[in-house]
Design an enzyme around this catalytic site. Structure first.
Site, PDB file in Angstrom:
ATOM      1  N   GLU A  51     -20.455   2.707  27.342  1.00  0.00           N
ATOM      2  CA  GLU A  51     -21.494   4.442  27.063  1.00  0.00           C
ATOM      3  C   GLU A  51     -21.247   5.768  26.041  1.00  0.00           C
ATOM      4  OE1 GLU A  51     -21.120   6.241  30.844  1.00  0.00           O
ATOM      5  OE2 GLU A  51     -22.907   7.632  30.321  1.00  0.00           O
ATOM      6  N   ASP A  66     -19.094   1.372  31.865  1.00  0.00           N
ATOM      7  CA  ASP A  66     -19.180   1.944  31.966  1.00  0.00           C
ATOM      8  C   ASP A  66     -17.901   2.655  32.367  1.00  0.00           C
ATOM      9  OD1 ASP A  66     -20.173   4.712  32.763  1.00  0.00           O
ATOM     10  OD2 ASP A  66     -21.609   4.252  33.884  1.00  0.00           O
ATOM     11  N   ASP A 116     -18.734   5.350  36.086  1.00  0.00           N
ATOM     12  CA  ASP A 116     -20.012   5.272  36.835  1.00  0.00           C
ATOM     13  C   ASP A 116     -19.881   6.944  38.074  1.00  0.00           C
ATOM     14  OD1 ASP A 116     -23.253   5.109  37.102  1.00  0.00           O
ATOM     15  OD2 ASP A 116     -22.530   4.540  38.542  1.00  0.00           O
TER      16      ASP A 116
HETATM   17  C1  IPD Z   1     -24.718   8.874  36.525  1.00  0.00           C
HETATM   18  C2  IPD Z   1     -24.690   8.188  37.897  1.00  0.00           C
HETATM   19  C3  IPD Z   1     -25.694   8.531  38.492  1.00  0.00           C
HETATM   20  C4  IPD Z   1     -27.095   8.569  38.117  1.00  0.00           C
HETATM   21  C5  IPD Z   1     -27.300   9.034  36.583  1.00  0.00           C
HETATM   22  C6  IPD Z   1     -26.097   8.345  35.953  1.00  0.00           C
HETATM   23  P1  IPD Z   1     -22.350   8.953  34.867  1.00  0.00           P
HETATM   24  O1  IPD Z   1     -23.704   7.913  35.420  1.00  0.00           O
HETATM   25  O2  IPD Z   1     -24.823   7.197  37.966  1.00  0.00           O
HETATM   26  O3  IPD Z   1     -25.723   7.937  40.296  1.00  0.00           O
HETATM   27  O4  IPD Z   1     -27.913   9.359  39.294  1.00  0.00           O
HETATM   28  O5  IPD Z   1     -28.868   8.442  36.636  1.00  0.00           O
HETATM   29  O6  IPD Z   1     -26.759   8.864  34.547  1.00  0.00           O
HETATM   30  O7  IPD Z   1     -22.862   9.802  33.404  1.00  0.00           O
HETATM   31  O8  IPD Z   1     -21.916   9.196  36.046  1.00  0.00           O
HETATM   32  O9  IPD Z   1     -21.572   7.583  34.018  1.00  0.00           O
HETATM   33 CA    CA Z   2     -23.594   5.418  34.285  1.00  0.00          CA
HETATM   34 CA    CA Z   3     -20.496   6.686  33.092  1.00  0.00          CA
END
Ligand code: IPD
Ligand code: CA
Ligand code: CA
Length: 259
Positions: A64, A80, A83
């Site tokens: 990411e 990721d 997350d």
């Molecule tokens: C997010 C999380 C969140 C989801 C977002 C994601 P991140 O990832 O998974 O639950 O609602 O669409 O982007 O930014 O925390 O890695």
């Molecule tokens: Ca994520």
């Molecule tokens: Ca992330």
């Protein structure tokens, strides 16, 4: 070997998450006001990539925060590093490392590790899904009106028919509990573990869903796009469920089924 490297990589990332969690860290912004990235995201990703590269220097990586390597190999690691970064930044212990592995374009292995709850989810294609080494399976609920669901909302709102708020309202107006945990990887694992009966989201990225998608199918569940068609991590919409309520959920998402 692949499995031990995968788990070692997740543990290395998680160690960075825990190291920063109770301390100070820099927070920056990505696209959208609340789309955060912290020092811990970078540190976790660096630790994960170091483990993968030392074991498999030729494997492709899609991560990411640092993007994609241009190597072409049959194996691709999709990473990721945290997350649930917004949760992390607010001291909420619902965030995880998520790493999936594709072989020739097919998901073959995945891990999601939430070090705060000490929950390590692991799945391997054809061999099942596990939570801390215990096999998990999806729930048996057959009525979507009685389901416990989870969703997430994108950082930049999608204003379109059947968008996130439209769909959310349809469930909530019928009294269906729809939780919002803040980590898509955890959401998917909790569907796999039978805690939730279903999960949908409108705009996920490959690193959000790669490991969790395999977790759901290996636990006996179903994952598709919002039309009920074949799922790919490279398209944004996701619908995962125990399988039994899947068609009903597709109907609610498209406003063709009343709860
Ligand atoms: C997010 C999380 C969140 C989801 C977002 C994601 P991140 O990832 O998974 O639950 O609602 O669409 O982007 O930014 O925390 O890695
Ligand atoms: Ca994520
Ligand atoms: Ca992330």
């Amino acid at each position: 070997m692949l499995q031990s490297t995968l788990i070692e990589a997740a543990q290395a990332g998680a160690a960075e998450i825990l190291r920063y969690f109770h301390g100070e860290f820099r927070i920056d912004n990505k696209e959208g006001v609340n789309n955060l990235v912290t020092e811990a995201d970078h540190a976790s990703e660096k630790a994960i990539l170091a483990v993968i590269r030392s074991a498999y220097p030729d494997h492709m990586i899609l991560a990411e925060e640092s993007g994609s390597t241009d190597r072409t190999d049959e194996f691709k690691w999709i990473v990721d590093p945290i997350d649930g970064t917004v949760n992390f930044a607010h001291g909420i212990p619902l965030n995880a490392v998520s790493i999936g592995i594709e072989k020739n374009g097919e998901l073959i292995m995945g891990v999601v590790y939430n070090p705060h709850l000490k929950e390590l989810f692991f799945a391997e294609k054809g061999k099942g899904a596990f939570l801390n080494d215990r096999r998990i399976q999806v729930s048996s609920e057959t009525n979507a009106a009685k389901a416990c669901l989870v969703t997430g909302f994108p950082y930049v709102y999608i204003d379109q028919p059947n968008g996130p708020l439209d769909v959310f309202a349809r469930f909530v107006k019928k009294g269906v509990p729809v939780r919002r945990i803040g980590s898509a990887a955890i959401d998917l694992c909790w569907v796999a573990a039978g805690r939730f009966d279903g999960f949908y989201e409108h705009k996920l990225e490959p690193w959000d869903s790669a490991a969790g998608a395999l977790m759901v199918t290996e636990a006996g569940g179903t994952i598709t796009n919002h039309q009920g068609e074949a799922f790919t991590i490279y398209e944004h919409p996701v619908l995962a469920s125990n399988g039994h309520i899947h068609d009903q959920l597709v109907g609610v998402l498209n406003n063709t089924h009343q709860l």
